[in-house]
Design an enzyme around this catalytic site. Structure first.
Site, PDB file in Angstrom:
ATOM      1  N   LYS A  21      40.199 -33.950  33.896  1.00 46.90           N
ATOM      2  CA  LYS A  21      39.274 -35.063  34.147  1.00 46.90           C
ATOM      3  C   LYS A  21      39.900 -36.042  35.132  1.00 46.90           C
ATOM      4  CE  LYS A  21      36.962 -34.628  29.729  1.00 46.90           C
ATOM      5  NZ  LYS A  21      37.020 -34.860  28.293  1.00 46.90           N
ATOM      6  N   GLN A  27      38.551 -38.750  23.769  1.00 43.36           N
ATOM      7  CA  GLN A  27      38.608 -37.286  23.660  1.00 43.36           C
ATOM      8  C   GLN A  27      38.542 -36.863  22.190  1.00 43.36           C
ATOM      9  OE1 GLN A  27      38.540 -35.174  26.310  1.00 43.36           O
ATOM     10  NE2 GLN A  27      38.528 -33.414  24.947  1.00 43.36           N
ATOM     11  N   ASP A  47      29.834 -40.231  27.547  1.00 43.10           N
ATOM     12  CA  ASP A  47      29.671 -39.010  26.748  1.00 43.10           C
ATOM     13  C   ASP A  47      28.319 -38.985  26.039  1.00 43.10           C
ATOM     14  OD1 ASP A  47      31.639 -37.015  26.631  1.00 43.10           O
ATOM     15  OD2 ASP A  47      32.984 -38.267  25.426  1.00 43.10           O
TER      16      ASP A  47
HETATM   17  N1  GUN Z   1      35.960 -32.506  23.166  1.00 44.04           N
HETATM   18  C1  GUN Z   1      35.347 -31.350  23.519  1.00 44.04           C
HETATM   19  N2  GUN Z   1      34.300 -31.600  24.327  1.00 44.04           N
HETATM   20  C2  GUN Z   1      34.249 -32.950  24.484  1.00 44.04           C
HETATM   21  C3  GUN Z   1      33.390 -33.810  25.215  1.00 44.04           C
HETATM   22  O1  GUN Z   1      32.422 -33.392  25.877  1.00 44.04           O
HETATM   23  N3  GUN Z   1      33.680 -35.128  25.133  1.00 44.04           N
HETATM   24  C4  GUN Z   1      34.710 -35.612  24.387  1.00 44.04           C
HETATM   25  N4  GUN Z   1      34.897 -36.941  24.360  1.00 44.04           N
HETATM   26  N5  GUN Z   1      35.525 -34.840  23.700  1.00 44.04           N
HETATM   27  C5  GUN Z   1      35.291 -33.506  23.753  1.00 44.04           C
END
Ligand code: GUN
Length: 285
Positions: free
Chosen positions: A53, A97, A120
Site C-alpha cells: 500500500k 489493517q 475501507d
Molecule cells: N485485511 C484484509 N483485507 C483488508 C482490507 O481490505 N482492509 C483492511 N483494513 N484490512 C484488511
C-alpha cells in the site's frame, strides 16, 4: 472451452494511470492526498499488504504514513492515534489493517475512524449507507471485483451471482453491491447445504473462502464468470487462490488468476478512495 483470463494487473495499471493524473491535478492546486495506515502486530501477510500500500501511494504521489504498533498495544493508545489522525487536515484516509490482535475489539476500533476518512468503508455508518445504496466509499475488494467484471464487458443486470463467503470485508459488501447492480444474489457459507448445486446456477461465481483448490470444475456452470478472491499457499508454498485454476479454466467463460487478478485491484481501489476523499474534503481549498 478455455476461459478468457481477466488480467487484474492490466486493469489496475489503467486505473492507476487515471488516478495519477487526478493526483497531479490536486497537487497543482496545492493539495496532496494523504493516507495513514495502522498495523498492529507482526502478522507477515499484513506486513506485505501494508508495504504494498505504501509503495503504491508513493508511485502515485499520494502522501502515506505508516504506523506500526506492537502486538500488545492497548485499546486507548490505538484510539488516541485514530483521534489524532481524524483531526489532521492533511490526512484524507485512515486504514486499520485487519485482523487486529484478539484483545482489541475490532468494532470499537473501526467505529472510532472519522466516517469521512474511512477509505475501507468499515465504519458502521458507511456500512449502513452501503445497505441503502447511498455510499461514498465502497469497500476495496468488492469494488475492485466489480471493476474487473466491468472490464470484461459483462452486464450484471438480472444475472445469477453466487458469493461464497460471508465476511464483513468481502462477502457481505460484495452481495450488496451486486444487488445494487440488479443481479440476483445468493450468499453461501460453511453451513450451506449442497454447495455445488447452488454454485452451478451462477452466471457469476465469486469465491472468498481462503482454501486452496476449493472451487472445482464440477461446481461451475459452463461459460460462467469466476472471480477468485482467495490468497492461499499450496503445499509447495506457492501463492494460489480458492479456484482449481487448471480444471476450472476449461469450463468457465472468464476467470481471474491468482496472483494477478483481484489482488492488484484491491490496493488500486484504496488509492481511488483516498483521492476521492481528498477531492471531497478539500473542495473549498
Ligand atoms: N485485511 C484484509 N483485507 C483488508 C482490507 O481490505 N482492509 C483492511 N483494513 N484490512 C484488511
Amino acid at each position: 472451452m478455455s476461459a478468457k483470463i481477466i488480467d487484474g494487473k492490466q486493469v489496475a495499471a489503467r486505473c492507476r494511470e487515471e488516478l495519477k493524473q487526478q493526483v497531479a491535478a490536486l497537487r497543482a492546486r496545492g493539495i496532496i492526498p494523504g493516507l495513514a495506515v495502522i498495523l498492529v502486530g507482526e502478522d507477515p501477510a499484513s506486513q506485505v499488504y501494508v508495504r504494498n500500500k505504501h509503495r503504491a501511494c508513493e508511485e502515485l504521489g499520494i502522501h502515506s504514513e505508516q504506523y506500526t504498533l506492537p502486538a500488545d498495544t492497548d485499546r486507548q493508545t490505538l484510539l488516541d492515534l485514530i483521534t489524532e489522525l481524524n483531526g489532521r487536515e492533511e490526512i484524507d484516509g485512515i486504514l486499520v489493517q485487519l485482523p487486529l490482535p484478539g484483545h482489541l475489539d475490532e468494532k470499537e476500533i473501526l467505529s472510532a475512524i472519522d466516517p469521512a476518512k474511512d477509505v475501507d468503508s468499515f465504519h458502521p455508518q458507511n456500512v449502513g449507507r452501503l445497505v441503502i445504496g447511498d455510499y461514498f466509499f465502497a469497500p476495496c475488494t468488492p469494488s475492485g471485483i466489480l471493476t474487473l467484471i466491468d472490464s470484461a464487458g459483462v452486464d450484471l443486470t438480472g444475472k445469477e451471482c453466487v458469493v461464497i463467503g460471508r465476511s464483513n470485508i468481502v462477502g457481505k459488501p460484495m452481495a450488496l453491491m451486486l444487488l445494487h447492480r440488479n443481479a440476483t444474489v445468493t450468499v453461501c457459507h460453511s453451513k450451506t447445504r449442497e454447495l455445488p448445486s447452488v454454485t452451478r446456477r451462477a452466471d457469476v461465481l465469486i469465491s472468498a473462502v481462503g482454501k486452496a483448490g476449493f472451487v472445482t470444475a464440477d461446481m461451475v456452470k459452463p461459460g460462467a464468470v469466476v472471480i477468485d478472491v482467495g490468497m492461499n499457499r499450496n503445499q509447495a508454498g506457492k501463492l494460489c487462490g480458492d479456484v482449481d485454476f487448471e480444471s476450472v479454466s476449461r469450463v468457465a467463460g472468464y476467470l481471474t488468476p491468482v496472483p494477478g487478478g483481484v489482488g492488484p485491484m484491491t490496493i488500486t481501489m484504496l488509492l481511488r478512495s483516498t483521492v476521492l476523499s481528498a477531492q471531497n474534503r478539500r473542495k473549498k481549498q
